[in-house]
Design an enzyme around this catalytic site. Structure first.
Site, PDB file in Angstrom:
ATOM      1  N   TYR A 179      21.192 147.926  26.697  1.00  0.00           N
ATOM      2  CA  TYR A 179      21.357 146.521  26.309  1.00  0.00           C
ATOM      3  C   TYR A 179      22.811 146.063  26.487  1.00  0.00           C
ATOM      4  O   TYR A 179      23.074 144.985  27.032  1.00  0.00           O
ATOM      5  CB  TYR A 179      20.912 146.375  24.860  1.00  0.00           C
ATOM      6  CG  TYR A 179      21.063 145.005  24.254  1.00  0.00           C
ATOM      7  CD1 TYR A 179      20.199 143.971  24.588  1.00  0.00           C
ATOM      8  CD2 TYR A 179      22.057 144.751  23.307  1.00  0.00           C
ATOM      9  CE1 TYR A 179      20.324 142.722  24.007  1.00  0.00           C
ATOM     10  CE2 TYR A 179      22.184 143.503  22.715  1.00  0.00           C
ATOM     11  CZ  TYR A 179      21.324 142.493  23.068  1.00  0.00           C
ATOM     12  OH  TYR A 179      21.455 141.252  22.491  1.00  0.00           O
ATOM     13  N   LYS A 239      24.140 143.128  28.984  1.00  0.00           N
ATOM     14  CA  LYS A 239      24.820 141.950  28.443  1.00  0.00           C
ATOM     15  C   LYS A 239      26.241 141.819  28.986  1.00  0.00           C
ATOM     16  O   LYS A 239      26.745 140.694  29.151  1.00  0.00           O
ATOM     17  CB  LYS A 239      24.831 142.013  26.919  1.00  0.00           C
ATOM     18  CG  LYS A 239      23.451 141.794  26.291  1.00  0.00           C
ATOM     19  CD  LYS A 239      22.846 140.468  26.688  1.00  0.00           C
ATOM     20  CE  LYS A 239      21.630 140.090  25.865  1.00  0.00           C
ATOM     21  NZ  LYS A 239      21.021 138.818  26.332  1.00  0.00           N
TER      22      LYS A 239
END
Length: 304
Positions: A171, A175
């Site tokens: 993640y 991001k």
């Protein structure tokens, strides 16, 4: 409301729940016509259904607004193309794209399977790239036809992408990639009348209410300001997605509770130049000297 987005057509991905839902409702409240995209999947990206997107559309229409649901997979070329077409075919134009779709598959790196890495990178990073690509092609064609857009893109990064987050290597990497994509898109698309910014929100959603349960909990009834409500983030997103944000592009904002912060990324710090090649020992000694006068790194996201 002020009608800040009267006449604008806005796409919000991942808009069936959480932040996306809050953004879609906020844009509609300011007069925008909204394309509500959502696959209706579970927290880990499995399952799916049209229900969540249609429910948000129904909410918008019940309040007197205009909206349409889109259930395509925006991490595929066909799904992303159909998303842009849904806006243009239904409402005649596209003004703002809010990339928000995502899910989690958290693991420590030693336990992180390749499939979990690929799935998270796909929905977050590829799911930003493909809608952005197809929207950019539409706006470029408009500009070349003499109809210069006043277009806006708001991407969704995270504190995990800016600072790192233990147990979220996939993640956090996705991001962080979104920030890089935002900077490139801002530089490339400005000539076509497109501004591209990113937010790093902190709010209570399905993805955070378990991972950060203590800090994300809603206050007891009558307990005052709900600092972690996703609706707190949406006003900044709406402004960035409106014509009122003219001149603001290539920026990353952190939005949490009642606070808005302009995030300032990598920039040169202490430096040394020998004018010739270092030996490994010299390079190490110099690096330590430079680090002694540099600012310490920020704590990893979620440990503050």
């Amino acid at each position: 409301m002020t009608g800040l987005c009267d006449g604008r057509v806005v796409i919000v991905t991942g808009a069936g729940r959480g932040l996306g839902r809050a953004h879609a409702l906020a844009f509609a409240a300011e007069g925008a016509e909204v394309v509500v995209n959502d696959l209706g999947v579970g927290l880990d990206g499995t399952g799916g259904g049209a229900g969540p997107a249609q429910q948000v559309v129904d909410e918008i229409r019940a309040a007197g607004g205009e909206a349409v649901a889109h259930g395509g997979d925006i991490a595929t070329a066909d799904g992303a193309a159909s998303l842009i077409a849904a806006a243009v075919d239904t409402f005649g134009r596209l003004d703002t794209l809010v990339n928000n779709a995502g899910f989690l598959r958290d693991r420590m790196l030693v336990n992180l399977d390749e499939d979990d890495w690929d799935a998270v990178m796909r929905v977050h990073l590829k799911g930003h790239f493909l809608p952005l690509k197809h929207a950019a092609a539409h706006w470029r064609a408009e500009a070349k036809a003499g109809r210069q857009p006043v277009a806006r893109v708001v991407n969704t990064s995270s504190g995990a992408g800016l600072l790192g987050s233990v147990g979220q290597g996939n993640y956090a990497a996705a991001k962080a990639g979104i920030v890089g994509l935002t900077l490139v898109a801002s530089a490339e698309m400005g000539r076509y009348g497109v501004q591209v910014n990113a937010i790093a929100p902190a709010a209570r959603t399905r993805m955070t209410e378990q991972t950060f349960a203590d800090t994300m909990a809603a206050p007891a009834e009558g307990g005052g300001f709900d600092a972690m409500a996703p609706e707190n983030v949406s006003p900044l997103v709406v402004w960035l997605g409106s014509a009122a944000s003219a001149g603001v592009t290539g920026r990353v904002f952190e939005a949490e509770a009642g606070r808005i912060t302009v995030m300032e990324g990598w920039r040169p710090g202490p430096t040394a130049d020998k004018g010739a090649r270092w030996t490994p020992a010299e390079a190490g000694e110099t690096a330590l000297k430079l680090l002694s006068s540099a600012e310490p790194p920020h704590p990893v996201y979620g440990t503050r």
